[in-house]
Write a protein that holds these residues in place. Sequence first.
Motif, PDB file in Angstrom:
ATOM      1  N   VAL A  58       6.152 -12.847 -16.068  1.00  0.00           N
ATOM      2  CA  VAL A  58       5.666 -11.494 -16.387  1.00  0.00           C
ATOM      3  C   VAL A  58       4.186 -11.371 -16.025  1.00  0.00           C
ATOM      4  O   VAL A  58       3.753 -10.360 -15.467  1.00  0.00           O
ATOM      5  CB  VAL A  58       5.913 -11.162 -17.871  1.00  0.00           C
ATOM      6  CG1 VAL A  58       5.163  -9.917 -18.297  1.00  0.00           C
ATOM      7  CG2 VAL A  58       7.399 -11.001 -18.128  1.00  0.00           C
ATOM      8  N   ALA A  59       3.417 -12.409 -16.309  1.00  0.00           N
ATOM      9  CA  ALA A  59       1.992 -12.389 -15.964  1.00  0.00           C
ATOM     10  C   ALA A  59       1.802 -12.341 -14.453  1.00  0.00           C
ATOM     11  O   ALA A  59       0.929 -11.620 -13.949  1.00  0.00           O
ATOM     12  CB  ALA A  59       1.293 -13.617 -16.552  1.00  0.00           C
ATOM     13  N   LEU A  60       2.613 -13.085 -13.724  1.00  0.00           N
ATOM     14  CA  LEU A  60       2.519 -13.082 -12.258  1.00  0.00           C
ATOM     15  C   LEU A  60       2.856 -11.711 -11.697  1.00  0.00           C
ATOM     16  O   LEU A  60       2.136 -11.177 -10.850  1.00  0.00           O
ATOM     17  CB  LEU A  60       3.457 -14.142 -11.666  1.00  0.00           C
ATOM     18  CG  LEU A  60       3.517 -14.217 -10.152  1.00  0.00           C
ATOM     19  CD1 LEU A  60       2.175 -14.657  -9.587  1.00  0.00           C
ATOM     20  CD2 LEU A  60       4.619 -15.146  -9.711  1.00  0.00           C
ATOM     21  N   VAL A  61       3.925 -11.101 -12.180  1.00  0.00           N
ATOM     22  CA  VAL A  61       4.324  -9.771 -11.696  1.00  0.00           C
ATOM     23  C   VAL A  61       3.259  -8.743 -12.058  1.00  0.00           C
ATOM     24  O   VAL A  61       2.913  -7.888 -11.231  1.00  0.00           O
ATOM     25  CB  VAL A  61       5.704  -9.384 -12.268  1.00  0.00           C
ATOM     26  CG1 VAL A  61       6.010  -7.920 -12.020  1.00  0.00           C
ATOM     27  CG2 VAL A  61       6.791 -10.260 -11.661  1.00  0.00           C
ATOM     28  N   SER A  62       2.710  -8.828 -13.254  1.00  0.00           N
ATOM     29  CA  SER A  62       1.663  -7.887 -13.671  1.00  0.00           C
ATOM     30  C   SER A  62       0.430  -8.014 -12.781  1.00  0.00           C
ATOM     31  O   SER A  62      -0.155  -7.012 -12.364  1.00  0.00           O
ATOM     32  CB  SER A  62       1.263  -8.128 -15.118  1.00  0.00           C
ATOM     33  OG  SER A  62       2.362  -7.948 -15.963  1.00  0.00           O
ATOM     34  N   ALA A  63       0.038  -9.240 -12.494  1.00  0.00           N
ATOM     35  CA  ALA A  63      -1.121  -9.461 -11.629  1.00  0.00           C
ATOM     36  C   ALA A  63      -0.854  -8.930 -10.220  1.00  0.00           C
ATOM     37  O   ALA A  63      -1.731  -8.305  -9.612  1.00  0.00           O
ATOM     38  CB  ALA A  63      -1.465 -10.946 -11.581  1.00  0.00           C
ATOM     39  N   LEU A  64       0.350  -9.152  -9.716  1.00  0.00           N
ATOM     40  CA  LEU A  64       0.682  -8.654  -8.381  1.00  0.00           C
ATOM     41  C   LEU A  64       0.692  -7.129  -8.333  1.00  0.00           C
ATOM     42  O   LEU A  64       0.232  -6.533  -7.356  1.00  0.00           O
ATOM     43  CB  LEU A  64       2.032  -9.213  -7.929  1.00  0.00           C
ATOM     44  CG  LEU A  64       2.055 -10.687  -7.567  1.00  0.00           C
ATOM     45  CD1 LEU A  64       3.472 -11.137  -7.242  1.00  0.00           C
ATOM     46  CD2 LEU A  64       1.133 -10.981  -6.408  1.00  0.00           C
ATOM     47  N   VAL A  65       1.201  -6.495  -9.379  1.00  0.00           N
ATOM     48  CA  VAL A  65       1.214  -5.026  -9.417  1.00  0.00           C
ATOM     49  C   VAL A  65      -0.219  -4.491  -9.454  1.00  0.00           C
ATOM     50  O   VAL A  65      -0.546  -3.532  -8.738  1.00  0.00           O
ATOM     51  CB  VAL A  65       2.033  -4.522 -10.627  1.00  0.00           C
ATOM     52  CG1 VAL A  65       1.797  -3.055 -10.894  1.00  0.00           C
ATOM     53  CG2 VAL A  65       3.510  -4.789 -10.392  1.00  0.00           C
ATOM     54  N   MET A  66      -1.072  -5.111 -10.251  1.00  0.00           N
ATOM     55  CA  MET A  66      -2.456  -4.662 -10.319  1.00  0.00           C
ATOM     56  C   MET A  66      -3.158  -4.842  -8.971  1.00  0.00           C
ATOM     57  O   MET A  66      -3.893  -3.957  -8.521  1.00  0.00           O
ATOM     58  CB  MET A  66      -3.201  -5.407 -11.424  1.00  0.00           C
ATOM     59  CG  MET A  66      -2.744  -5.021 -12.813  1.00  0.00           C
ATOM     60  SD  MET A  66      -3.491  -5.986 -14.118  1.00  0.00           S
ATOM     61  CE  MET A  66      -5.192  -5.509 -13.973  1.00  0.00           C
ATOM     62  N   LEU A  67      -2.930  -5.984  -8.322  1.00  0.00           N
ATOM     63  CA  LEU A  67      -3.528  -6.206  -7.008  1.00  0.00           C
ATOM     64  C   LEU A  67      -2.983  -5.227  -5.974  1.00  0.00           C
ATOM     65  O   LEU A  67      -3.717  -4.763  -5.103  1.00  0.00           O
ATOM     66  CB  LEU A  67      -3.291  -7.644  -6.556  1.00  0.00           C
ATOM     67  CG  LEU A  67      -4.116  -8.701  -7.269  1.00  0.00           C
ATOM     68  CD1 LEU A  67      -3.697 -10.091  -6.822  1.00  0.00           C
ATOM     69  CD2 LEU A  67      -5.594  -8.478  -7.016  1.00  0.00           C
ATOM     70  N   LEU A  68      -1.715  -4.895  -6.065  1.00  0.00           N
ATOM     71  CA  LEU A  68      -1.116  -3.935  -5.146  1.00  0.00           C
ATOM     72  C   LEU A  68      -1.736  -2.545  -5.319  1.00  0.00           C
ATOM     73  O   LEU A  68      -2.013  -1.860  -4.325  1.00  0.00           O
ATOM     74  CB  LEU A  68       0.397  -3.869  -5.360  1.00  0.00           C
ATOM     75  CG  LEU A  68       1.172  -2.970  -4.422  1.00  0.00           C
ATOM     76  CD1 LEU A  68       1.064  -3.481  -2.983  1.00  0.00           C
ATOM     77  CD2 LEU A  68       2.618  -2.891  -4.838  1.00  0.00           C
ATOM     78  N   VAL A  69      -1.990  -2.140  -6.553  1.00  0.00           N
ATOM     79  CA  VAL A  69      -2.629  -0.843  -6.799  1.00  0.00           C
ATOM     80  C   VAL A  69      -4.038  -0.828  -6.207  1.00  0.00           C
ATOM     81  O   VAL A  69      -4.434   0.139  -5.535  1.00  0.00           O
ATOM     82  CB  VAL A  69      -2.650  -0.532  -8.314  1.00  0.00           C
ATOM     83  CG1 VAL A  69      -3.563   0.635  -8.636  1.00  0.00           C
ATOM     84  CG2 VAL A  69      -1.242  -0.268  -8.812  1.00  0.00           C
ATOM     85  N   VAL A  70      -4.793  -1.900  -6.425  1.00  0.00           N
ATOM     86  CA  VAL A  70      -6.143  -1.987  -5.857  1.00  0.00           C
ATOM     87  C   VAL A  70      -6.078  -1.953  -4.335  1.00  0.00           C
ATOM     88  O   VAL A  70      -6.882  -1.259  -3.677  1.00  0.00           O
ATOM     89  CB  VAL A  70      -6.866  -3.256  -6.365  1.00  0.00           C
ATOM     90  CG1 VAL A  70      -8.162  -3.496  -5.609  1.00  0.00           C
ATOM     91  CG2 VAL A  70      -7.131  -3.145  -7.854  1.00  0.00           C
ATOM     92  N   LEU A  71      -5.128  -2.674  -3.762  1.00  0.00           N
ATOM     93  CA  LEU A  71      -4.974  -2.689  -2.305  1.00  0.00           C
ATOM     94  C   LEU A  71      -4.617  -1.304  -1.770  1.00  0.00           C
ATOM     95  O   LEU A  71      -5.172  -0.856  -0.757  1.00  0.00           O
ATOM     96  CB  LEU A  71      -3.896  -3.698  -1.899  1.00  0.00           C
ATOM     97  CG  LEU A  71      -3.597  -3.810  -0.408  1.00  0.00           C
ATOM     98  CD1 LEU A  71      -4.806  -4.369   0.330  1.00  0.00           C
ATOM     99  CD2 LEU A  71      -2.379  -4.656  -0.182  1.00  0.00           C
ATOM    100  N   LEU A  72      -3.705  -0.606  -2.435  1.00  0.00           N
ATOM    101  CA  LEU A  72      -3.319   0.731  -1.991  1.00  0.00           C
ATOM    102  C   LEU A  72      -4.490   1.710  -2.052  1.00  0.00           C
ATOM    103  O   LEU A  72      -4.662   2.534  -1.147  1.00  0.00           O
ATOM    104  CB  LEU A  72      -2.145   1.246  -2.817  1.00  0.00           C
ATOM    105  CG  LEU A  72      -0.798   0.582  -2.549  1.00  0.00           C
ATOM    106  CD1 LEU A  72       0.248   1.113  -3.516  1.00  0.00           C
ATOM    107  CD2 LEU A  72      -0.362   0.809  -1.115  1.00  0.00           C
ATOM    108  N   ILE A  73      -5.295   1.619  -3.094  1.00  0.00           N
ATOM    109  CA  ILE A  73      -6.466   2.493  -3.190  1.00  0.00           C
ATOM    110  C   ILE A  73      -7.445   2.183  -2.061  1.00  0.00           C
ATOM    111  O   ILE A  73      -7.972   3.090  -1.405  1.00  0.00           O
ATOM    112  CB  ILE A  73      -7.129   2.358  -4.576  1.00  0.00           C
ATOM    113  CG1 ILE A  73      -6.217   2.942  -5.650  1.00  0.00           C
ATOM    114  CG2 ILE A  73      -8.495   3.043  -4.607  1.00  0.00           C
ATOM    115  CD1 ILE A  73      -6.663   2.653  -7.065  1.00  0.00           C
ATOM    116  N   GLY A  74      -7.660   0.900  -1.808  1.00  0.00           N
ATOM    117  CA  GLY A  74      -8.557   0.504  -0.720  1.00  0.00           C
ATOM    118  C   GLY A  74      -8.047   0.954   0.638  1.00  0.00           C
ATOM    119  O   GLY A  74      -8.821   1.431   1.477  1.00  0.00           O
TER     120      GLY A  74
END
Length: 135
Positions: A58-74
Motif C-alpha cells: 500500500v505504501a509503494l502504490v501510494s508513493a507511486l501515485v503521488m509521484l505520478l501526480v507530480v510527474l503529470l503536473i510537470g
Amino acid sequence: MSGMKQEPSKLNRKADLDRPRRGIPGLIDSTVNSTIEDLKAIIDAKLELFKIELTDKVALVSALVMLLVVLLIGVAYLITTIALLFGELFGHTWLGYLLVSLLFLVTFAFFTKVKPNALKNFIHKILLSAHDDRQ
C-alpha cells in the motif's frame, strides 16, 4: 457443617486434574498442548507478516501515485511551455498549441494504428524487470 465438606471422591478427581499426568498419557497431553500453542504462534506470525507485506505494498502504490501526480503536473507545464515557445517562434500563440496538439495526435495514431502492441510490450518489459529486481 456438612455443606462445607466435600466428598472424598470429588477431592480425588480435583487433585487428579490439578496434578500433571505421568507416562504416555501425560506425554501425549503435553505434546498436544505444545502443538496447539505452536500452531497459534505460527498463525499469529503469518498474520503479522501478511499485515507487514500488505502495508508495504500500500505504501509503494501510494508513493507511486503521488509521484505520478507530480510527474503529470510537470509534464503539463512543460507541454504548455513548449507550445508557448513554438508560438513565439512562429509569431502566433495558437500555432504553437496546434503543433504540440498535432504531435500528440500523431503519437496516438502511431500507437493505435501502426504499432498497437509496441506500447503494451514496452510497459510489460518494464514491469517484469521491476518485479525481477525486487526478488
